[in-house]
Scaffold this active site. Structure first.
Site, mmCIF file in Angstrom:
data_model
loop_
_atom_site.group_PDB
_atom_site.id
_atom_site.type_symbol
_atom_site.label_atom_id
_atom_site.label_comp_id
_atom_site.label_asym_id
_atom_site.label_seq_id
_atom_site.Cartn_x
_atom_site.Cartn_y
_atom_site.Cartn_z
ATOM 1 N N CYS A 1 0.858 -1.178 0.000
ATOM 2 C CA CYS A 1 0.000 0.000 0.000
ATOM 3 C C CYS A 1 0.888 1.218 0.000
ATOM 4 O O CYS A 1 2.010 1.165 0.505
ATOM 5 C CB CYS A 1 -0.882 -0.084 1.235
ATOM 6 N N ASP B 1 -4.764 10.406 9.736
ATOM 7 C CA ASP B 1 -5.509 10.765 8.518
ATOM 8 C C ASP B 1 -5.682 12.280 8.353
ATOM 9 O O ASP B 1 -6.242 12.728 7.354
ATOM 10 C CB ASP B 1 -6.892 10.088 8.522
ATOM 11 N N ARG C 1 -11.851 8.035 -3.675
ATOM 12 C CA ARG C 1 -12.043 6.885 -2.796
ATOM 13 C C ARG C 1 -12.695 7.338 -1.490
ATOM 14 O O ARG C 1 -13.395 6.560 -0.854
ATOM 15 C CB ARG C 1 -10.692 6.232 -2.453
#
Ligand code: UD1
Length: 437
Positions: free
Chosen positions: A132, A325, A417
């Site tokens: 990833c 995040d 996404r």
């Protein structure tokens, strides 16, 4: 334009163009949390009855990917994009217990179909998600926990083959050596149908886990300790269907809070959960933003007479600490602050891919190990930039909103996404931003 810029500009893929400099003013409605909805959708595999979800960010690519995966695995799914609902029925076809590589590789969270399928059907075969962009991100904690619950786990040709013992999975005392959101959620779901009691200690405490646990309890599960580092799950024979509304997206909320403070307007974020974003609120206030909370609304603006925000230091941590995040977005903010700020990333080892792109726009950032020193500059300049992962992409959108001239963001596949209609939401509050094919 350099040769690379030209190649990128002509790749024919959708992109976002932003002309920077407009302050944002107005209201933005926050969508349901992607990271919660994904797990709630996986949890529907635990029952044959209907799970109806409300406030689902149905147009996100990650949600669509998971929808495809569950459909392949035999679920019946009805989506209403206007009403933001999704109804799911995991029909329980024992022959459809495989999650194939081509779908799993598109989204790491797909691994979370493994435990529920195993718990309900006694076996499951799920592709390993693979690498990833933001680090190696193993799933060892997920698999080890399933083994502790009695599952036999084999890895063959890139697939995890899991088989439950005769009589089903059994409760276990599982201590996580490292806090993991995904592993906590995965084993929490699985343990609801195991025989006996499971304890999960050093569990993650993210609000999305509370959302999942609350829905599972409404389905008939017995989970105690919600919101703490120790979850105790008394296994039950079966779960029922339920109706459940997805919690608001705290990362989308925080992202727009930063955009508002940095562009110098006044934005109200509607339908959110202010208590889930305290760490971001505290830092924004320290940097010189005003944050006003009124029920489920948060209004953000820069303090009166403040030319620019102040540099601050941040370190990413598991919830309730500052979220990884939000790291890329806060770094964009620091590029335009007065003075310097230091960012330290403690969750993922390779989460600074936005740095070279911000530097292309004129930012002054030096990375040393897992820290980055950001020295504020007077302005950023529009450029062609490349999105590399979801949160890095949105950090470039924020940079574009503030930069002089035009910024083109390529590979917005990543952005889509996790952010619903970001160009629409931002242009409604005054940004000059458009999505181009
Ligand atoms: C989730 C979020 C992601 C967020 C992250 C941390 C979703 C879909 N994604 O990802 O947006 O950035 O939490 O808040 O909800 N680790 C292991 N072994 C494992 C599992 C994880 O070593 O088996 C490591 C990871 O490499 C990472 C750390 O643990 O360094 C935290 O990862 P984790 O909390 O599991 O992240 P995700 O659940 O994948």
């Amino acid at each position: 334009m350099t040769e690379t810029d030209e190649n990128t500009a002509q790749d024919g893929l959708p992109k976002i163009k932003i002309r920077g400099g407009n302050p944002l003013n107005g209201d933005i409605r926050i969508s349901g949390a992607k990271n919660s909805a994904l797990k709630l959708i996986c949890a529907s595999l635990l029952t044959e009855q209907e799970v109806k979800l409300f406030n689902v960010p149905t147009r996100l690519r990650d949600i669509e990917t998971l929808e495809k995966l569950l459909t392949h695995m035999g679920s019946e799914i009805v989506v209403n994009h206007d009403a933001k609902t999704m109804s799911l029925k995991g029909l329980g076809d024992k022959s459809k217990t495989t999650a194939h590589y081509d779908l799993v590789r598109q989204m790491r969270a797909s691994i979370l179909v493994l435990g529920p399928t195993l718990a309900r059907h006694g076996h499951a075969k799920v592709s390993l998600p693979g690498g990833c962009a933001i680090g190696s991100r193993p799933v060892d904690l997920h698999l080890k926990g399933l083994e502790q619950m009695g599952a036999d786990i084999q890895i063959e040709d890139g697939y995890v083959l899991a088989t439950a013992p005769a009589g089903g999975l059994k409760g276990a005392d599982i201590h996580f050596p490292k806090v993991s959101v995904g592993a906590t959620e995965h084993l929490l779901m699985t343990a609801t149908l195991a025989n006996g009691i499971t304890t999960l200690s050093n569990a993650a405490m993210e609000p999305e886990i509370g959302d999942l646990a609350n829905m599972l309890n409404n389905m008939g599960a017995d989970i105690r300790g919600i919101g703490t580092q120790k979850l105790v799950i008394h296994g039950v024979d079966k779960l029922n269907g339920t109706d459940h509304s997805v919690i608001p997206d705290r990362i989308e909320t925080g992202t727009f809070m930063i955009a508002a403070a940095l562009t110098g307007g006044e934005v109200t974020l509607k339908n959110t959960r202010p208590d889930t974003i305290d760490a971001v609120t505290a830092l924004l206030k320290k940097a010189g933003a005003e944050v006003m909370i009124d029920g489920t609304d948060i209004t953000v603006k820069r303090k009166e007479n403040l030319q620019s925000l102040r540099g601050i230091d941040i370190m990413t941590e598991p919830y309730p600490g500052f979220p990884t995040d939000m790291q890329a977005q806060i770094m964009t903010m620091l590029t335009l602050c007065d003075g310097a700020g230091m960012v330290t990333e403690t969750i993922f080892e390779n989460r600074y891919m936005h740095v070279p792109e911000l530097v292309r726009m004129g930012a002054n950032i030096v990375v040393q190990g897992n820290s980055a020193i950001v020295r504020g500059v007077n302005k950023l300049k529009g450029a062609q930039v490349m999105a590399t992962d979801l949160r890095a992409s949105v950090a470039l959108v924020i940079a574009g909103l503030c930069a002089e001239g035009e910024t083109t963001i390529n590979r917005i596949y990543h952005l889509e996404r996790g952010y619903e209609d970001i160009a629409g939401k931002l242009s409604a509050v005054g940004a000059d931003i458009r999505r181009e094919k």
